[in-house]
Design an enzyme around this catalytic site. Sequence first.
Site, PDB file in Angstrom:
ATOM      1  N   HIS A 203     -40.200 -48.358 -45.106  1.00 58.07           N
ATOM      2  CA  HIS A 203     -40.825 -49.021 -46.259  1.00 58.07           C
ATOM      3  C   HIS A 203     -41.098 -50.500 -46.028  1.00 58.07           C
ATOM      4  CE1 HIS A 203     -36.711 -50.439 -47.002  1.00 58.07           C
ATOM      5  NE2 HIS A 203     -37.248 -51.378 -47.760  1.00 58.07           N
TER       6      HIS A 203
HETATM    7  C1  UD1 Z   1     -38.579 -54.329 -52.232  1.00 54.07           C
HETATM    8  C2  UD1 Z   1     -38.030 -55.555 -51.537  1.00 54.07           C
HETATM    9  C3  UD1 Z   1     -37.466 -55.149 -50.190  1.00 54.07           C
HETATM   10  C4  UD1 Z   1     -36.465 -54.015 -50.332  1.00 54.07           C
HETATM   11  C5  UD1 Z   1     -37.076 -52.869 -51.099  1.00 54.07           C
HETATM   12  C6  UD1 Z   1     -36.035 -51.824 -51.349  1.00 54.07           C
HETATM   13  C7  UD1 Z   1     -39.221 -57.678 -51.969  1.00 54.07           C
HETATM   14  C8  UD1 Z   1     -40.184 -58.669 -51.424  1.00 54.07           C
HETATM   15  N1  UD1 Z   1     -39.095 -56.534 -51.277  1.00 54.07           N
HETATM   16  O1  UD1 Z   1     -39.656 -53.838 -51.452  1.00 54.07           O
HETATM   17  O2  UD1 Z   1     -36.790 -56.262 -49.613  1.00 54.07           O
HETATM   18  O3  UD1 Z   1     -36.086 -53.593 -49.053  1.00 54.07           O
HETATM   19  O4  UD1 Z   1     -37.571 -53.342 -52.349  1.00 54.07           O
HETATM   20  O5  UD1 Z   1     -36.568 -50.576 -51.570  1.00 54.07           O
HETATM   21  O6  UD1 Z   1     -38.609 -57.914 -52.970  1.00 54.07           O
HETATM   22  N2  UD1 Z   1     -43.516 -49.045 -56.445  1.00 54.07           N
HETATM   23  C9  UD1 Z   1     -43.540 -47.916 -57.211  1.00 54.07           C
HETATM   24  N3  UD1 Z   1     -42.504 -47.697 -58.078  1.00 54.07           N
HETATM   25  C10 UD1 Z   1     -41.454 -48.538 -58.211  1.00 54.07           C
HETATM   26  C11 UD1 Z   1     -41.433 -49.696 -57.419  1.00 54.07           C
HETATM   27  C12 UD1 Z   1     -42.477 -49.935 -56.550  1.00 54.07           C
HETATM   28  O7  UD1 Z   1     -44.455 -47.117 -57.148  1.00 54.07           O
HETATM   29  O8  UD1 Z   1     -40.532 -48.263 -59.004  1.00 54.07           O
HETATM   30  C13 UD1 Z   1     -44.624 -49.277 -55.494  1.00 54.07           C
HETATM   31  C14 UD1 Z   1     -45.726 -50.153 -56.060  1.00 54.07           C
HETATM   32  O9  UD1 Z   1     -46.937 -49.694 -55.562  1.00 54.07           O
HETATM   33  C15 UD1 Z   1     -45.412 -51.509 -55.453  1.00 54.07           C
HETATM   34  C16 UD1 Z   1     -44.816 -51.144 -54.105  1.00 54.07           C
HETATM   35  O10 UD1 Z   1     -44.108 -49.938 -54.332  1.00 54.07           O
HETATM   36  O11 UD1 Z   1     -46.535 -52.316 -55.323  1.00 54.07           O
HETATM   37  C17 UD1 Z   1     -43.881 -52.194 -53.555  1.00 54.07           C
HETATM   38  O12 UD1 Z   1     -42.844 -52.508 -54.475  1.00 54.07           O
HETATM   39  P1  UD1 Z   1     -42.112 -53.931 -54.433  1.00 54.07           P
HETATM   40  O13 UD1 Z   1     -40.992 -53.948 -55.410  1.00 54.07           O
HETATM   41  O14 UD1 Z   1     -43.092 -55.031 -54.501  1.00 54.07           O
HETATM   42  O15 UD1 Z   1     -41.529 -54.013 -52.964  1.00 54.07           O
HETATM   43  P2  UD1 Z   1     -40.781 -52.925 -52.088  1.00 54.07           P
HETATM   44  O16 UD1 Z   1     -41.670 -52.547 -50.965  1.00 54.07           O
HETATM   45  O17 UD1 Z   1     -40.209 -51.882 -52.948  1.00 54.07           O
HETATM   46  N1  UDP Z   2     -31.359 -44.846 -50.366  1.00 54.57           N
HETATM   47  C1  UDP Z   2     -31.297 -43.801 -51.266  1.00 54.57           C
HETATM   48  N2  UDP Z   2     -32.274 -42.845 -51.247  1.00 54.57           N
HETATM   49  C2  UDP Z   2     -33.300 -42.867 -50.336  1.00 54.57           C
HETATM   50  C3  UDP Z   2     -33.339 -43.940 -49.408  1.00 54.57           C
HETATM   51  C4  UDP Z   2     -32.368 -44.920 -49.455  1.00 54.57           C
HETATM   52  O1  UDP Z   2     -30.365 -43.745 -52.090  1.00 54.57           O
HETATM   53  O2  UDP Z   2     -34.138 -41.977 -50.370  1.00 54.57           O
HETATM   54  C5  UDP Z   2     -30.331 -45.907 -50.442  1.00 54.57           C
HETATM   55  C6  UDP Z   2     -29.582 -46.152 -49.157  1.00 54.57           C
HETATM   56  O3  UDP Z   2     -28.466 -45.299 -49.052  1.00 54.57           O
HETATM   57  C7  UDP Z   2     -29.181 -47.608 -49.285  1.00 54.57           C
HETATM   58  C8  UDP Z   2     -30.296 -48.210 -50.102  1.00 54.57           C
HETATM   59  O4  UDP Z   2     -30.973 -47.119 -50.712  1.00 54.57           O
HETATM   60  O5  UDP Z   2     -27.981 -47.729 -50.013  1.00 54.57           O
HETATM   61  C9  UDP Z   2     -31.225 -48.952 -49.176  1.00 54.57           C
HETATM   62  O6  UDP Z   2     -32.348 -49.329 -49.863  1.00 54.57           O
HETATM   63  P1  UDP Z   2     -33.737 -49.640 -49.158  1.00 54.57           P
HETATM   64  O7  UDP Z   2     -33.783 -49.022 -47.824  1.00 54.57           O
HETATM   65  O8  UDP Z   2     -34.776 -49.286 -50.136  1.00 54.57           O
HETATM   66  O9  UDP Z   2     -33.714 -51.239 -49.076  1.00 54.57           O
HETATM   67  P2  UDP Z   2     -33.188 -52.297 -48.000  1.00 54.57           P
HETATM   68  O10 UDP Z   2     -31.747 -52.028 -47.738  1.00 54.57           O
HETATM   69  O11 UDP Z   2     -34.051 -52.169 -46.785  1.00 54.57           O
HETATM   70  O12 UDP Z   2     -33.431 -53.597 -48.663  1.00 54.57           O
END
Ligand code: UD1
Ligand code: UDP
Length: 354
Positions: A203
């Site tokens: 992601h």
């Molecule tokens: C965010 C964090 C990242 C973290 C990740 C965990 C920032 C800059 N990034 O990234 O560090 O590792 O969360 O998963 O804060 N979207 C949905 N549903 C949701 C949320 C998001 O569809 O509930 C989609 C939307 O299209 C959105 C995209 O995901 O534009 C990205 O979401 P966003 O919260 O901006 O960043 P993440 O990639 O989730």
């Molecule tokens: N995780 C989860 N379901 C999934 C993928 C990840 O519960 O399908 C959990 C994982 O065990 C960890 C956390 O989400 O605790 C990590 O989140 P993510 O990878 O989204 O973010 P990051 O750690 O890279 O910021």
Amino acid sequence: TRVLSVVGARPQFVKAFPVSRALRRRHEGVLVHTGQHYDEELSDVFFEELDIPEPDYNLGVGSAPHGEQTAAVMRRLDDVLDAEDPDVVLVYGDTNSTLAAALVAGKRDTALAHVEAGLRSGDRSMPEEVNRLLTDHVADHNYAPAEGAADQLRAEGVAGEVFVTGDVMYDAVLAARDRDFGGSTALDDHGVDPDEFVLATVHRAANTDDPERLASVLDGLAATDDPVVLPLHPRTENALDEYGLAERAAAELDLVDPLGYLDFLRLLSAARTVATDSGGVQKEAFYLDTPCVTLREETEWVETVDARWNTLVGADTAAIVDALDGERPRPEKPSLYGDGDAAGRIAEALDRVE
Ligand code: UD1
Ligand code: UDP
């Protein structure tokens, strides 16, 4: 102490699980969800299965470009802080929600404490790197998961105090493992056997925002000998659709919806290898004795690489296949990120915040 915690994205719900339990024993708590993640499977499911208290506020910011999302949290959080007047604002990790809350608290007469302080990837093009650098420098208390992170903070001359607490995600993994992953049936549900599949997550912006890089990663995963289960983050799902890669990916990989924490850890504990660009998953793999192949060029969790449980391969197809199909050493495991009571140490340190 009156502690107002701010969470917003999936990994922060997991971190808040052990910390909110420890806080409740000692402090008065207010929980704010920014609404950065809002899908049921990225948010509600964690509160339900991990018994995290219902947030007192949901700021409902949703998805938006960096500036807009950060600004929306800042504007709405200021009002909440006016109403709640906490002694300290507690933030986790390195998301836009973290930085927004840090900037707001940093400009008020409210202390700021940062869980997972001192981590650096060394890559300033990564949005999370900017978020964590700035948060550490405005925090009054920095809670570092390991000595290396604490050394980094001292080397940068941060103004706040530095505490080495261990990693709260270790506390979370131990609690989930003690509960036998809630009796999860994820292996049966996904039709995989222990040690005969690869679990994957992708992601990170660097991998999803570049069609060639994303295709190269997926090709690497598809070429491995074992079946690959890939719970798809919505960001990645959108990217696959946009680049016309969805069909090819679905034909070669077992694409599933994002999983709950207990199901995810159950699969992680049983997988032969995990391939990921997640921060948290690299550590969880180490805690659960699963070798990790990291789909990035660098990591903040360098200790797992030094311990030879984590291999950095980037996005190159051949490098991914080599790492996934090659020998997987299982070297002795040092204790890297504390003893499983990071949350307790954080709750104690919060007694002393000023
Ligand atoms: C965010 C964090 C990242 C973290 C990740 C965990 C920032 C800059 N990034 O990234 O560090 O590792 O969360 O998963 O804060 N979207 C949905 N549903 C949701 C949320 C998001 O569809 O509930 C989609 C939307 O299209 C959105 C995209 O995901 O534009 C990205 O979401 P966003 O919260 O901006 O960043 P993440 O990639 O989730
Ligand atoms: N995780 C989860 N379901 C999934 C993928 C990840 O519960 O399908 C959990 C994982 O065990 C960890 C956390 O989400 O605790 C990590 O989140 P993510 O990878 O989204 O973010 P990051 O750690 O890279 O910021």
